[in-house]
Design a protein around this motif. Structure first.
Motif: not given
Length: 380
Positions: A337-358
């Motif tokens: 897996s690669v962090k591939s999404i351009s920064d200007w259209k990349n988001i994380y959902f609210d549920d992702c905030v506490n994810c240890v893999k964030l």
């Protein structure tokens, strides 16, 4: 993140491309004035233009191009590069603090893909974008720009102007890795592949999509009869001239059906490709209108994706997964897996905030708010 804004114009008869300087007069810069007390008005004529949220009243004695009454300029930083258009539209062309910069070459395309995130427009914009990008390339700092993309539309539709821009990139940014998104169809004509070979840009890679091993399926996805034949022929012509090639496969309901067979087809027929990217679907452009044809929850194609990735990897091919969060992938695929999404259209959902893999996860497209997997979850 904002890449475009708008203001009112004065003394602007032709678009201007320039670097941003904030509250400081620099020769040939576009000066953002957000503090009238910090600017030396006596030397403003050394600059290309003025950009401000103030009204025109503060600059009535200046015979300089001005874009004024702009709602916000907070997204622009020192040394960013922008274009001021005569209609007051301000486009960000290059952000010095970002690793996701690109040259946009045209809005035209000879395909009309069902999931195109940038629907094509049938108008000749060659001269406009060629002139802008020629100026932009000269302004990009080669010492800090490690990578840059080329996109459209279909960039090769610029014809000779496309090759001239590649030549300029080689001359001005020889150490910058350039990744060009193209459908590859133009290179079915070997003289164009030969023209690219003549430029001999070692840091130039073409990223070409392939959606099936069956011609009719690929042609249906891109909505262009004969596209599969042209694309494959183009890939072979490029390989003949030792060009660097990446194959891209957008994962959706149509392409997933024969994903295993497509992986085998690439291995058997295109072992020379440098990289294979399997990519999650962006819910943008045409995709929402074709969602019933395209949407499949990434969770539901985990097993076939796993099989294809391991097959390609086991046979020595360089394979990656783009645009899919880690929670939708089997654990043994995380290393691909690669962090591939351009920064200007990349988001994380609210549920992702506490994810240890964030910090390891590439997140999702901003457009995922329109349609997303039911299985997105935080790891604890």
């Amino acid at each position: 993140m904002i890449l475009q804004t708008r203001g009112k114009v004065a003394n602007l008869e032709h678009f201007i491309v320039g670097k941003i300087s904030i509250n400081k007069v620099e020769k040939d810069a576009i000066v953002i004035i957000n503090d009238l007390n910090q600017v030396d008005f006596n030397h403003l004529y050394q600059t290309k233009a003025i950009l401000t949220t103030f009204t025109l009243d503060s600059f009535t004695d200046l015979n300089l191009p001005i874009v004024y009454s702009v709602k916000t300029l907070e997204h622009l930083n020192q040394n960013d590069i922008i274009v001021l258009n005569v209609n007051g539209v301000i486009n960000t062309l290059y952000r010095e603090r970002s690793n996701h910069n690109f040259l946009f070459l045209t809005e035209r395309c000879n395909s009309n893909c069902l999931m195109c995130s940038q629907p094509p427009k049938d108008r000749d914009d060659t001269a406009y974008f060629y002139e802008i990008n020629s100026m932009l390339i000269k302004l990009i700092p080669g010492e800090s720009c490690q990578t840059i993309g080329i996109t459209g539309g279909e960039p090769t539709l610029l014809g000779e102007h496309f090759f001239l821009l590649i030549q300029k990139l080689k001359e001005n940014l020889p150490n910058t890795f350039v990744q060009c998104l193209t459908n590859g169809r133009s290179f079915a004509w070997s003289n164009l592949a030969h023209r690219l070979n003549h430029i001999n840009h070692d840091n130039f890679l073409l990223a070409i999509p392939l959606y099936s091993d069956i011609p009719e399926i690929h042609d249906y996805v891109v909505q262009a009869k004969g596209a599969f034949e042209q694309t494959v022929k183009g890939i072979y012509n490029l390989a003949r001239y030792n060009q660097r090639i990446e194959i891209r496969i957008v994962l959706h309901k149509i392409s997933v059906i024969r994903l295993k067979e497509l992986g085998q087809f690439i291995y058997k027929n295109m072992p020379f490709v440098e990289h294979i990217a399997l990519m999650g679907l962006e819910i943008e452009g045409y995709t929402p209108y074709n969602i019933d044809k395209l949407w499949i929850d990434p969770y539901d194609y985990q097993e076939v994706l796993k099989e294809v990735v391991h097959f390609l990897n086991d046979f020595g091919m360089n394979v990656s997964i783009y645009n899919i969060p880690l929670c939708l992938l089997p654990g043994d695929l995380w290393r691909f897996s690669v962090k591939s999404i351009s920064d200007w259209k990349n988001i994380y959902f609210d549920d992702c905030v506490n994810c240890v893999k964030l910090n390891e996860c590439g997140g999702m497209f901003k457009s995922s708010s329109k349609k997303s997997s039911k299985f997105i979850k935080a790891f604890d």
